[in-house]
Design a protein around this motif. Structure first.
Motif, mmCIF file in Angstrom:
data_model
loop_
_atom_site.group_PDB
_atom_site.id
_atom_site.type_symbol
_atom_site.label_atom_id
_atom_site.label_comp_id
_atom_site.label_asym_id
_atom_site.label_seq_id
_atom_site.Cartn_x
_atom_site.Cartn_y
_atom_site.Cartn_z
ATOM 1 N N VAL A 142 -3.006 -5.674 -5.731
ATOM 2 C CA VAL A 142 -4.406 -5.922 -6.096
ATOM 3 C C VAL A 142 -4.559 -7.352 -6.613
ATOM 4 C CG1 VAL A 142 -6.216 -5.321 -7.748
ATOM 5 C CG2 VAL A 142 -5.001 -3.517 -6.522
ATOM 6 N N GLN B 185 -10.240 -1.789 -11.213
ATOM 7 C CA GLN B 185 -9.085 -2.541 -10.726
ATOM 8 C C GLN B 185 -8.688 -3.628 -11.716
ATOM 9 O OE1 GLN B 185 -10.940 -3.489 -6.892
ATOM 10 N NE2 GLN B 185 -9.329 -2.336 -5.842
ATOM 11 N N LEU C 2 -5.948 3.088 -10.926
ATOM 12 C CA LEU C 2 -6.086 2.635 -9.540
ATOM 13 C C LEU C 2 -6.293 3.799 -8.580
ATOM 14 C CD1 LEU C 2 -3.528 -0.240 -8.777
ATOM 15 C CD2 LEU C 2 -6.017 -0.332 -8.711
#
Length: 318
Positions: free
Chosen positions: A123, A138, A294
């Motif tokens: 990410v 996130q 996540l």
């Protein structure tokens, strides 16, 4: 909690078989600490070069048998993809080498932390390299992952470089593989990657044997057989994974991937006798919390996309 739909044409029995294949692939990857420990007295460099060379041999045999050499020629002849293939080769070579070193130096637990952290690092790479915009959840996951590294580093007086290198190299490898092309079969791509690494691996092997540091012929036939088996050990889980990916939803694959670092962690603690400091458990807990955030965010986004798609179809039909 919903899940993405299975791939087109996959029935329930096919999905079950795919799930078992995926679990088998991740279980094999999770058992690697025991395999690489068994390869001693070969050091990390020697194990790595044998892994590259014997994996290339197995790939070449399979590609020839499956008549897939044309796909390899097209991949190697595509200049736009060749640079990304080289990056994939370098990053997977670094990943393999550091992981083998981590196992043989008694750092299996730290290596497992790297694979737990990989989704968070992926990410972060999306932000740094692709200028992606992250959702709030996130950012929370990235923050928790960063805090985990800080906690472990402050207590141990050093960065957990094995974990960070494994997570970063595998994240970059995933990016390079994406650019090579999702339509490129896994076997074709891996053959190309090992082919790029093979000249360097062969040169390193020659040097090891010339200076007397190689163990291929000096540690008994059982050891020689184990080194030769590195090719099959590398390819088998990839083939299982490829078969699973065609049969099960992406969310299922995403959840199954955590089986590998769990098994690695258990192998390090229960079978190889590694001790884990209390602060490292705190670091693991923060990473697991980040993964939970996540995963929940990914599933929520998948449900939202599915609902929007159904709404669009309904509107078109209405």
């Amino acid at each position: 909690m919903g899940a993405a739909a299975p791939p087109p044409g996959a029935d329930a029995a096919d999905v079950r078989r795919g799930t078992l294949m995926g679990a088998g692939a991740y279980a094999l990857w999770g058992s690697f600490p025991l395999y690489f420990t068994a390869l001693e007295p070969a050091g990390a460099v020697e194990v790595l070069v044998h892994r590259v060379l014997w994996a290339l041999v197995v790939c070449a045999v399979l590609l020839t048998a499956l008549r897939g050499l044309g796909g390899l020629r097209r991949l190697l002849g595509d200049r736009a993809r060749l640079g990304w293939l080289a990056l994939a080769s370098v990053t997977i070579g670094v990943n393999w080498g550091v992981y083998i070193y981590g196992v043989q130096s008694g750092n299996v637990v730290e290596a497992s932390l790297g694979y737990f952290a990989n989704p968070v690092v992926t990410v972060l790479l999306g932000v740094l390299l692709l200028r992606e915009r992250l959702r709030p959840a996130q950012w929370v996951a990235v923050g928790l992952g960063t805090l985990a590294v800080v906690v472990i580093s402050v207590d141990e007086g050093r960065l957990p470089w094995i974990a960070l290198t494994l997570a970063a190299s595998f994240g970059l490898y995933g990016l390079a593989k994406n650019r090579v092309g999702r339509g490129t079969p896994a076997l074709v791509s891996l053959t190309g990657e090992t082919l790029v690494l093979a000249p360097f691996a062969l040169a390193a092997l020659v040097v090891l044997e010339v200076v007397g540091a190689g163990t291929f012929t000096s540690a008994g036939p059982g050891h020689t057989a184990l080194l030769v088996s590195a090719g099959l050990v590398t390819i088998a889980p990839l083939l299982l994974f490829g078969a699973a990916a065609r049969r099960v939803p992406l969310t299922t694959i995403g959840l199954l991937q955590y089986l590998t670092p769990v098994l690695q962690l258990l192998a390090g603690v229960l079978l190889l006798g590694e001790e884990v400091a209390a602060t490292r458990w705190v670091g693991f807990a923060l990473i697991w919390l980040a993964l939970g955030v996540l995963t929940a965010d990914t599933l929520r986004a998948a449900r939202r996309r599915s609902a929007l798609a159904r709404s669009a179809v309904a509107s078109a039909q209405g």
